[in-house]
Design a protein around this motif. Structure first.
Motif, PDB file in Angstrom:
ATOM      1  N   MET A  83       0.895  -1.163  -0.116  1.00 47.24           N
ATOM      2  CA  MET A  83      -0.017   0.101   0.052  1.00 47.24           C
ATOM      3  C   MET A  83       1.007   1.181   0.136  1.00 47.24           C
ATOM      4  SD  MET A  83      -2.997   1.025   2.709  1.00 47.24           S
ATOM      5  CE  MET A  83      -2.253   0.413   3.937  1.00 47.24           C
ATOM      6  N   VAL A  84       0.323   2.161  -0.760  1.00 48.21           N
ATOM      7  CA  VAL A  84       1.287   3.315  -1.209  1.00 48.21           C
ATOM      8  C   VAL A  84       0.789   4.346   0.032  1.00 48.21           C
ATOM      9  CG1 VAL A  84       1.986   5.295  -2.546  1.00 48.21           C
ATOM     10  CG2 VAL A  84       1.983   2.963  -3.216  1.00 48.21           C
ATOM     11  N   GLY A  85       1.628   4.928   0.865  1.00 53.20           N
ATOM     12  CA  GLY A  85       1.108   5.925   1.782  1.00 53.20           C
ATOM     13  C   GLY A  85       0.300   5.378   3.063  1.00 53.20           C
ATOM     14  N   GLU A  86       0.070   6.472   3.862  1.00 52.55           N
ATOM     15  CA  GLU A  86      -0.354   6.008   4.987  1.00 52.55           C
ATOM     16  C   GLU A  86      -2.199   6.452   4.694  1.00 52.55           C
ATOM     17  OE1 GLU A  86       0.412   5.099   8.072  1.00 52.55           O
ATOM     18  OE2 GLU A  86       2.174   4.628   7.183  1.00 52.55           O
ATOM     19  N   ILE A  87      -2.768   5.861   5.665  1.00 54.30           N
ATOM     20  CA  ILE A  87      -4.506   6.142   5.770  1.00 54.30           C
ATOM     21  C   ILE A  87      -4.815   6.805   6.861  1.00 54.30           C
ATOM     22  CG2 ILE A  87      -6.709   4.783   5.555  1.00 54.30           C
ATOM     23  CD1 ILE A  87      -5.259   4.516   2.968  1.00 54.30           C
ATOM     24  N   ILE A  88      -5.587   7.788   6.867  1.00 55.61           N
ATOM     25  CA  ILE A  88      -6.127   8.493   7.914  1.00 55.61           C
ATOM     26  C   ILE A  88      -7.759   8.208   8.009  1.00 55.61           C
ATOM     27  CG2 ILE A  88      -4.392   9.942   8.270  1.00 55.61           C
ATOM     28  CD1 ILE A  88      -6.225  12.070   6.831  1.00 55.61           C
ATOM     29  N   LEU A 108      -9.196   7.950   4.012  1.00 59.55           N
ATOM     30  CA  LEU A 108      -8.561   8.456   2.823  1.00 59.55           C
ATOM     31  C   LEU A 108      -7.052   8.224   3.015  1.00 59.55           C
ATOM     32  CD1 LEU A 108      -9.876  12.182   3.231  1.00 59.55           C
ATOM     33  CD2 LEU A 108     -10.354  10.719   1.383  1.00 59.55           C
ATOM     34  N   GLY A 109      -6.529   7.944   1.766  1.00 57.38           N
ATOM     35  CA  GLY A 109      -4.815   7.898   1.641  1.00 57.38           C
ATOM     36  C   GLY A 109      -4.209   9.117   1.690  1.00 57.38           C
ATOM     37  N   THR A 110      -3.149   9.463   2.522  1.00 62.51           N
ATOM     38  CA  THR A 110      -2.556  10.838   2.747  1.00 62.51           C
ATOM     39  C   THR A 110      -1.873  11.362   1.463  1.00 62.51           C
ATOM     40  OG1 THR A 110      -0.417   9.733   3.466  1.00 62.51           O
ATOM     41  CG2 THR A 110      -2.082  10.413   5.086  1.00 62.51           C
ATOM     42  N   SER A 111      -1.589  10.235   0.567  1.00 64.24           N
ATOM     43  CA  SER A 111      -0.804  10.577  -0.859  1.00 64.24           C
ATOM     44  C   SER A 111      -2.049  11.176  -1.733  1.00 64.24           C
ATOM     45  CB  SER A 111      -0.233   9.306  -1.566  1.00 64.24           C
ATOM     46  OG  SER A 111      -1.253   8.565  -1.653  1.00 64.24           O
ATOM     47  N   LYS A 112      -3.476  11.012  -1.466  1.00 62.99           N
ATOM     48  CA  LYS A 112      -4.298  11.543  -2.303  1.00 62.99           C
ATOM     49  C   LYS A 112      -4.806  12.788  -1.803  1.00 62.99           C
ATOM     50  CE  LYS A 112      -3.923   7.933  -4.921  1.00 62.99           C
ATOM     51  NZ  LYS A 112      -3.129   7.850  -5.949  1.00 62.99           N
ATOM     52  N   ILE A 113      -4.546  13.456  -0.677  1.00 62.40           N
ATOM     53  CA  ILE A 113      -5.115  14.556   0.034  1.00 62.40           C
ATOM     54  C   ILE A 113      -4.072  15.682  -0.773  1.00 62.40           C
ATOM     55  CG2 ILE A 113      -5.440  16.046   2.037  1.00 62.40           C
ATOM     56  CD1 ILE A 113      -5.952  13.241   3.435  1.00 62.40           C
ATOM     57  N   VAL A 114      -4.867  16.642  -1.261  1.00 58.76           N
ATOM     58  CA  VAL A 114      -4.120  17.831  -1.782  1.00 58.76           C
ATOM     59  C   VAL A 114      -3.981  19.123  -0.801  1.00 58.76           C
ATOM     60  CG1 VAL A 114      -3.982  19.558  -3.418  1.00 58.76           C
ATOM     61  CG2 VAL A 114      -4.928  17.276  -4.048  1.00 58.76           C
ATOM     62  N   ALA A 119      -1.315  14.700  13.287  1.00 62.83           N
ATOM     63  CA  ALA A 119       0.148  14.281  14.067  1.00 62.83           C
ATOM     64  C   ALA A 119      -0.058  12.967  14.804  1.00 62.83           C
ATOM     65  CB  ALA A 119       0.516  15.317  15.044  1.00 62.83           C
ATOM     66  N   PHE A 120      -1.426  12.886  15.633  1.00 63.55           N
ATOM     67  CA  PHE A 120      -1.702  11.684  16.276  1.00 63.55           C
ATOM     68  C   PHE A 120      -1.707  10.441  15.485  1.00 63.55           C
ATOM     69  CE2 PHE A 120      -4.925   8.602  18.045  1.00 63.55           C
ATOM     70  CZ  PHE A 120      -4.159   8.489  19.086  1.00 63.55           C
ATOM     71  N   GLN A 121      -2.287  10.566  14.316  1.00 62.52           N
ATOM     72  CA  GLN A 121      -2.649   9.272  13.672  1.00 62.52           C
ATOM     73  C   GLN A 121      -1.559   9.075  12.500  1.00 62.52           C
ATOM     74  OE1 GLN A 121      -6.136   8.587  11.137  1.00 62.52           O
ATOM     75  NE2 GLN A 121      -7.416   9.330  12.457  1.00 62.52           N
ATOM     76  N   LEU A 122      -0.698  10.105  12.200  1.00 62.08           N
ATOM     77  CA  LEU A 122       0.400   9.881  11.208  1.00 62.08           C
ATOM     78  C   LEU A 122       1.789   9.794  11.758  1.00 62.08           C
ATOM     79  CD1 LEU A 122      -0.732  11.980   8.062  1.00 62.08           C
ATOM     80  CD2 LEU A 122      -1.180   9.636   8.709  1.00 62.08           C
ATOM     81  N   GLY A 123       1.900  10.568  12.787  1.00 63.27           N
ATOM     82  CA  GLY A 123       3.236  10.629  13.588  1.00 63.27           C
ATOM     83  C   GLY A 123       4.271  11.617  12.601  1.00 63.27           C
ATOM     84  N   GLU A 124       5.388  10.904  12.259  1.00 65.67           N
ATOM     85  CA  GLU A 124       6.505  11.670  11.570  1.00 65.67           C
ATOM     86  C   GLU A 124       6.007  11.941  10.169  1.00 65.67           C
ATOM     87  OE1 GLU A 124      10.143  13.499  11.388  1.00 65.67           O
ATOM     88  OE2 GLU A 124       9.136  12.385  13.169  1.00 65.67           O
ATOM     89  N   GLN A 125       5.168  11.302   9.606  1.00 66.59           N
ATOM     90  CA  GLN A 125       4.669  11.231   8.182  1.00 66.59           C
ATOM     91  C   GLN A 125       3.678  12.702   8.100  1.00 66.59           C
ATOM     92  OE1 GLN A 125       2.423   8.307   6.180  1.00 66.59           O
ATOM     93  NE2 GLN A 125       2.579   9.482   4.191  1.00 66.59           N
ATOM     94  N   SER A 126       3.206  13.173   9.396  1.00 67.69           N
ATOM     95  CA  SER A 126       2.294  14.310   9.526  1.00 67.69           C
ATOM     96  C   SER A 126       3.379  15.566   8.776  1.00 67.69           C
ATOM     97  CB  SER A 126       1.851  14.620  10.484  1.00 67.69           C
ATOM     98  OG  SER A 126       3.047  14.906  11.678  1.00 67.69           O
ATOM     99  N   LYS A 127       4.443  15.448   8.770  1.00 65.12           N
ATOM    100  CA  LYS A 127       5.311  16.325   8.186  1.00 65.12           C
ATOM    101  C   LYS A 127       5.241  16.623   6.721  1.00 65.12           C
ATOM    102  CE  LYS A 127       8.714  16.365  11.892  1.00 65.12           C
ATOM    103  NZ  LYS A 127      10.158  16.175  12.137  1.00 65.12           N
ATOM    104  N   THR A 128       4.440  15.827   5.907  1.00 69.60           N
ATOM    105  CA  THR A 128       4.177  15.877   4.726  1.00 69.60           C
ATOM    106  C   THR A 128       3.026  16.947   4.548  1.00 69.60           C
ATOM    107  OG1 THR A 128       4.162  13.678   4.367  1.00 69.60           O
ATOM    108  CG2 THR A 128       2.873  14.828   2.587  1.00 69.60           C
ATOM    109  N   PHE A 129       2.310  17.387   5.491  1.00 65.19           N
ATOM    110  CA  PHE A 129       1.250  18.490   5.617  1.00 65.19           C
ATOM    111  C   PHE A 129       2.133  19.802   6.490  1.00 65.19           C
ATOM    112  CE2 PHE A 129      -1.002  14.592   5.081  1.00 65.19           C
ATOM    113  CZ  PHE A 129      -1.566  14.675   4.075  1.00 65.19           C
TER     114      PHE A 129
END
Length: 121
Positions: free
Chosen positions: A1-6, A17-23, A56-66
């Motif tokens: 699976m590509v990316g994380e799901i929130i 939603l997949g985070t890689s699909k959120i603009v 930040a809670f659901q994605l941790g370090e990956q939340s820095k994408t936003f």
């Protein structure tokens, strides 16, 4: 699976939603609109501050994408195409299928530009 799901879960609805699909996320009072790459817009009952904390809670370090931009937006930095300070425009695009133009303050755009230059180094 590509990316994380929130997941957004309310009494009446579940949104996955997949985070890689959120603009971007856009503030709308006590609600937040979520805009995706296929131009779907979903609304959740959560203000932008709550959205930041949830990411930040659901994605941790990956939340820095936003990145939070002013009072109105959280954007996915992977889609930054153009920052035009004079025209107060931010264009988010995948270079192929979509393009979104957001109007932001000069100060917010200037800060974003400087930060993007630092990230690239």
């Amino acid at each position: 699976m590509v990316g994380e799901i929130i997941i957004f879960n309310s009494r009446d609805e579940l949104l996955r939603l997949g985070t890689s699909k959120i603009v971007y996320f856009e503030a709308d009072g006590n609600y937040t609109n979520i805009v995706t790459v296929n131009k779907l817009k979903s609304c959740v009952r959560m203000n932008l501050g709550e959205m930041e904390r949830m990411l930040a809670f659901q994605l941790g370090e990956q939340s820095k994408t936003f990145m939070r931009i002013g009072k109105s937006y959280i954007i996915n930095i992977k889609f930054i195409y153009r920052i035009n300070i004079l025209k107060q425009q931010l264009i988010l695009s995948d270079y192929d299928h979509f393009s979104f133009q957001l109007t932001l303050s000069r100060e917010a755009l200037k800060n974003m530009k400087e930060l993007m230059i630092k990230i690239k180094k």
